[in-house]
Motif scaffolding. Structure first.
Motif, PDB file in Angstrom:
ATOM      1  N   GLU A   1       0.956  -1.631   0.142  1.00 39.77           N
ATOM      2  CA  GLU A   1      -0.226  -0.139  -0.109  1.00 39.77           C
ATOM      3  C   GLU A   1       0.524   1.283   0.139  1.00 39.77           C
ATOM      4  O   GLU A   1       0.695   2.260  -0.562  1.00 39.77           O
ATOM      5  CB  GLU A   1      -0.730  -0.057   1.128  1.00 39.77           C
ATOM      6  N   ALA A   2       1.812   1.276   0.647  1.00 39.05           N
ATOM      7  CA  ALA A   2       2.634   2.478   0.915  1.00 39.05           C
ATOM      8  C   ALA A   2       3.645   2.628  -0.304  1.00 39.05           C
ATOM      9  O   ALA A   2       4.150   3.573  -0.337  1.00 39.05           O
ATOM     10  CB  ALA A   2       3.612   2.546   1.510  1.00 39.05           C
ATOM     11  N   GLY A   3       3.541   1.562  -1.413  1.00 40.48           N
ATOM     12  CA  GLY A   3       4.347   1.935  -2.821  1.00 40.48           C
ATOM     13  C   GLY A   3       5.238   1.525  -3.106  1.00 40.48           C
ATOM     14  O   GLY A   3       6.112   1.294  -4.363  1.00 40.48           O
ATOM     15  N   LEU A   4       5.353   0.168  -2.435  1.00 41.87           N
ATOM     16  CA  LEU A   4       6.836  -0.841  -2.794  1.00 41.87           C
ATOM     17  C   LEU A   4       6.875  -1.445  -4.484  1.00 41.87           C
ATOM     18  O   LEU A   4       5.726  -2.375  -4.203  1.00 41.87           O
ATOM     19  CB  LEU A   4       7.000  -1.669  -1.578  1.00 41.87           C
ATOM     20  N   PRO A   5       7.546  -1.485  -5.636  1.00 47.12           N
ATOM     21  CA  PRO A   5       7.460  -2.089  -6.016  1.00 47.12           C
ATOM     22  C   PRO A   5       7.019  -3.635  -6.578  1.00 47.12           C
ATOM     23  O   PRO A   5       8.144  -4.179  -5.563  1.00 47.12           O
ATOM     24  CB  PRO A   5       8.570  -1.331  -7.253  1.00 47.12           C
ATOM     25  N   ASP A   6       6.883  -3.899  -7.018  1.00 50.92           N
ATOM     26  CA  ASP A   6       6.438  -5.852  -7.375  1.00 50.92           C
ATOM     27  C   ASP A   6       8.000  -6.007  -7.486  1.00 50.92           C
ATOM     28  O   ASP A   6       8.726  -5.979  -8.549  1.00 50.92           O
ATOM     29  CB  ASP A   6       6.086  -6.219  -8.069  1.00 50.92           C
ATOM     30  N   GLY A   7       8.103  -7.061  -6.639  1.00 50.35           N
ATOM     31  CA  GLY A   7       9.161  -8.217  -6.859  1.00 50.35           C
ATOM     32  C   GLY A   7      10.717  -7.873  -5.788  1.00 50.35           C
ATOM     33  O   GLY A   7      11.453  -8.322  -6.009  1.00 50.35           O
ATOM     34  N   VAL A   8      10.231  -6.113  -5.274  1.00 53.51           N
ATOM     35  CA  VAL A   8      11.963  -5.866  -4.825  1.00 53.51           C
ATOM     36  C   VAL A   8      12.483  -6.664  -3.063  1.00 53.51           C
ATOM     37  O   VAL A   8      12.524  -6.707  -2.614  1.00 53.51           O
ATOM     38  CB  VAL A   8      11.743  -4.358  -4.447  1.00 53.51           C
ATOM     39  N   ILE A   9      10.950  -6.869  -2.215  1.00 53.77           N
ATOM     40  CA  ILE A   9      10.745  -7.536  -1.297  1.00 53.77           C
ATOM     41  C   ILE A   9       9.677  -9.011  -1.425  1.00 53.77           C
ATOM     42  O   ILE A   9       8.507  -8.608  -2.488  1.00 53.77           O
ATOM     43  CB  ILE A   9      10.448  -7.053  -0.273  1.00 53.77           C
ATOM     44  N   ASN A  10      10.427 -10.228  -1.787  1.00 55.73           N
ATOM     45  CA  ASN A  10       9.371 -11.261  -1.840  1.00 55.73           C
ATOM     46  C   ASN A  10       9.141 -11.914  -0.532  1.00 55.73           C
ATOM     47  O   ASN A  10      10.161 -12.789  -0.440  1.00 55.73           O
ATOM     48  CB  ASN A  10      10.335 -12.003  -3.057  1.00 55.73           C
ATOM     49  N   LEU A  11       8.350 -12.225  -0.472  1.00 59.14           N
ATOM     50  CA  LEU A  11       7.589 -13.205   0.812  1.00 59.14           C
ATOM     51  C   LEU A  11       6.909 -14.499   0.633  1.00 59.14           C
ATOM     52  O   LEU A  11       6.179 -15.062   0.466  1.00 59.14           O
ATOM     53  CB  LEU A  11       5.867 -12.436   2.107  1.00 59.14           C
ATOM     54  N   ILE A  12       7.960 -15.492   1.696  1.00 57.22           N
ATOM     55  CA  ILE A  12       7.864 -16.766   1.149  1.00 57.22           C
ATOM     56  C   ILE A  12       7.509 -18.013   2.187  1.00 57.22           C
ATOM     57  O   ILE A  12       8.076 -17.272   3.028  1.00 57.22           O
ATOM     58  CB  ILE A  12       8.678 -17.244  -0.089  1.00 57.22           C
ATOM     59  N   TYR A  13       6.678 -18.832   2.297  1.00 61.07           N
ATOM     60  CA  TYR A  13       6.181 -19.747   3.080  1.00 61.07           C
ATOM     61  C   TYR A  13       7.290 -21.459   2.878  1.00 61.07           C
ATOM     62  O   TYR A  13       6.668 -21.850   2.321  1.00 61.07           O
ATOM     63  CB  TYR A  13       5.288 -19.788   3.643  1.00 61.07           C
ATOM     64  N   VAL A  14       8.382 -20.642   3.109  1.00 65.89           N
ATOM     65  CA  VAL A  14       9.469 -22.494   2.705  1.00 65.89           C
ATOM     66  C   VAL A  14      10.276 -22.880   4.058  1.00 65.89           C
ATOM     67  O   VAL A  14      10.294 -22.387   5.156  1.00 65.89           O
ATOM     68  CB  VAL A  14       9.889 -22.176   1.870  1.00 65.89           C
TER      69      VAL A  14
END
Length: 543
Positions: free
Chosen positions: A230-243
């Motif tokens: 929502e703050a405007g972080l572009p896609d792909g800059v931080i990728n959140l994964i659960y592994v």
């Protein structure tokens, strides 16, 4: 294109709300808790522009109410780790090329959103997902996370200003580049603020990130990720994964573009990661940055001049807030025999006065430990003490997991200063005290220094200034964060940069410039205005 030098002055720390009876913030938080419990969250991974739902779902239960389901998160596998790396690398050029002020304002906006619109949601997801009471959540998932975002913007702007001198005829400048490749952030369950800081501090410097939170912290982690979006972080800059950890390491540590890891967790896991990175060192484009804050066996040593009430209060808070599940929690204490009986009485009375239960009852000081694995480990230590003549339980020790993972705060007195609970990290509401001869303070300082392999936090409590100075000098390497007449917990961003050495990590001090330097790679540029046209120097002439 830069059209000016933009100023980001030193911010003030975010004020801590007190959630007093009848206060507006308390009413809002209670309403949010009710709302979060009524919903069943469906939590995707965030990879590039996609919300990834695998269908392999894991339930999230409040540790204090294990029959309730807060929601489900979608587990990933090797494929999703690779996708996250690919998405990060695809975003790198545009992110690195974005002007500093526009990068900065994304994180400043996220901080503002947490301080206002989403404060109760960051606190609520932390309270329910990690069993933190309202105050512990407020100082963590609201205030500390806000502070990390705001202070890091200021610190990074100060780093960018650091430039070399120039002499006549030349101009020197320094570029503070992001690392080549991607950064891996691995974050723990116990602090939502750490979960937010580890990926964003690297991203703020222009890096792209693959972020794996602890499964037991996903509920709050995904809320923060939504705020960043929502703050405007572009896609792909931080990728959140659960592994799982082995899957993550297998792919990330073998990748040519692995640039660094920002880690908080156990010493054993960190050692294993370091070994894997070392074994793959020849395959990387650059030497990876390895930054880790790991375990602790944090101490309090009281001098014979100490006030018993000060000692007891430091221990009751320092050992038992958030059920002792802080890297900095007081877990071993050395009490001089002249005040030992008074301190022990105050500890026993204090523990007996604690209320324990769900986070929704704001009168509860103690809540549940994080999961069944932690419960069983902590209970084993307590049960062993009950059968051992070398130590005794002074108060507490009751354990019950029928409705939630509840362990009553426990104070143990050890007859041997090298007793197992004085040495090993337990990570729960267990404090072990050892009573020493009040006239052997200096010898006991040596004991404190050599008992544990860790060196994260510690404190000395004394009225005698000479004793304070002696302890400060003798324990110089025993704690990266050292406290005088206080508990060894509660580091504040900008005030007490946090981190320890020895087996407690690389001491890169989260909440300071020191940490940000690790996510930057400097390039020096020299420009000569009137370059020479002849190789010969004057000294070559003889006449």
């Amino acid at each position: 294109m830069s059209l000016g030098y933009f100023s980001y002055p030193l911010p003030a720390n975010e004020p801590v709300l007190n959630y007093a009876a009848g206060s507006n913030e308390k009413n809002i938080l209670k309403k949010t808790l009710s709302e979060l419990k009524k919903e069943t969250a469906d939590i995707p991974m965030y990879i590039g522009s996609k919300e990834v739902r695998t269908g392999k779902k894991t339930a999230i239960h409040p540790p204090h109410e294990i029959n309730h389901v807060l929601g489900y998160f979608h587990e990933g596998n090797e494929k999703h780790v690779q996708q996250a790396i690919d998405a990060a690398l695809a975003a790198k050029a545009s992110w690195t090329g974005m002007s500093w002020e526009n990068r900065a304002h994304i994180f400043l906006k996220a901080a503002d959103l947490i301080a206002t619109k989403y404060r109760s949601y960051m606190n609520g997801t932390t309270m329910l997902g990690q069993s933190k009471n309202a105050y512990q959540a407020e100082i963590d998932s609201a205030c500390e996370l806000i502070d990390f975002l705001r202070f890091n913007v200021h610190y990074l702007s100060e780093i960018y200003k650091q430039q070399p001198v120039s002499s006549a005829g030349i101009h020197n400048r320094m570029e503070w580049r992001p690392l080549e490749g991607f950064v891996l952030a691995i974050t723990p369950f116990n602090f939502t603020a750490i979960g937010g800081n580890l990926p964003t501090s690297a991203a703020m410097c222009g890096n792209v990130v693959v972020w794996k939170p602890a499964n037991t912290q996903v509920f709050a982690a995904q809320m923060f990720m939504r705020i960043l979006k929502e703050a405007g972080l572009p896609d792909g800059v931080i990728n959140l994964i659960y592994v799982d950890g082995p899957t993550l390491g297998k792919i990330c540590f073998a990748h040519r573009d692995f640039a660094g890891v920002h880690f908080t967790g156990s010493t054993g896991v960190f050692n294993s990661m370091w070994k894997s990175i070392g074994e793959n060192i020849a395959s990387y484009k650059s030497y990876p940055r390895i930054v880790g804050e790991t375990g602790g066996k944090d101490f309090v040593i009281a001098h014979k001049s100490a006030d018993a009430a000060v000692v007891a209060t430091a221990l009751l808070r320092g050992a038992f807030e958030f059920q002792g599940q802080k890297c900095s929690a007081a877990s071993r204490a050395y009490i001089p025999n002249n005040i030992a009986e008074e301190v022990k009485k105050k500890l026993v009375d204090g523990v007996k006065s604690f209320k324990m239960g769900t986070v929704e009852d704001f009168s509860n000081f103690i809540n549940a430990v994080i999961d069944e694995k932690a419960f069983d480990k902590i209970k084993t230590y307590i049960d062993n003490v009950k059968k051992d003549r070398k130590a005794e339980v002074l108060v507490g020790g009751k354990c019950n997991k029928s409705k939630g993972y509840f362990i009553q705060p426990t104070v143990i007195e050890a007859k041997n200063p090298k007793y197992i609970t004085m040495c090993e990290e337990i990570f729960g509401p267990v404090l072990t005290i050892y009573v020493y001869n009040a006239n052997k303070f200096e010898e006991t300082l040596q004991l404190v220094d050599e008992t544990s392999p860790y060196a994260l936090t510690g404190s000395v409590i004394a009225k005698d200034r000479a004793a304070v100075e002696l302890a400060t000098n003798k324990l110089r390497h025993a704690a990266g964060n050292f406290y005088i007449n206080d508990k060894p917990t509660g580091a504040v961003v900008g005030q007490q940069p946090f981190g320890g050495a020895r087996a407690s990590g690389t001491n890169d001090k989260a909440g300071s410039m020191l940490n940000l330097y690790r996510w930057l790679s400097a390039r020096t540029i020299k420009e000569t205005f009137n370059p020479p046209v002849d190789y010969a120097y004057s000294f070559l002439g003889e006449k």
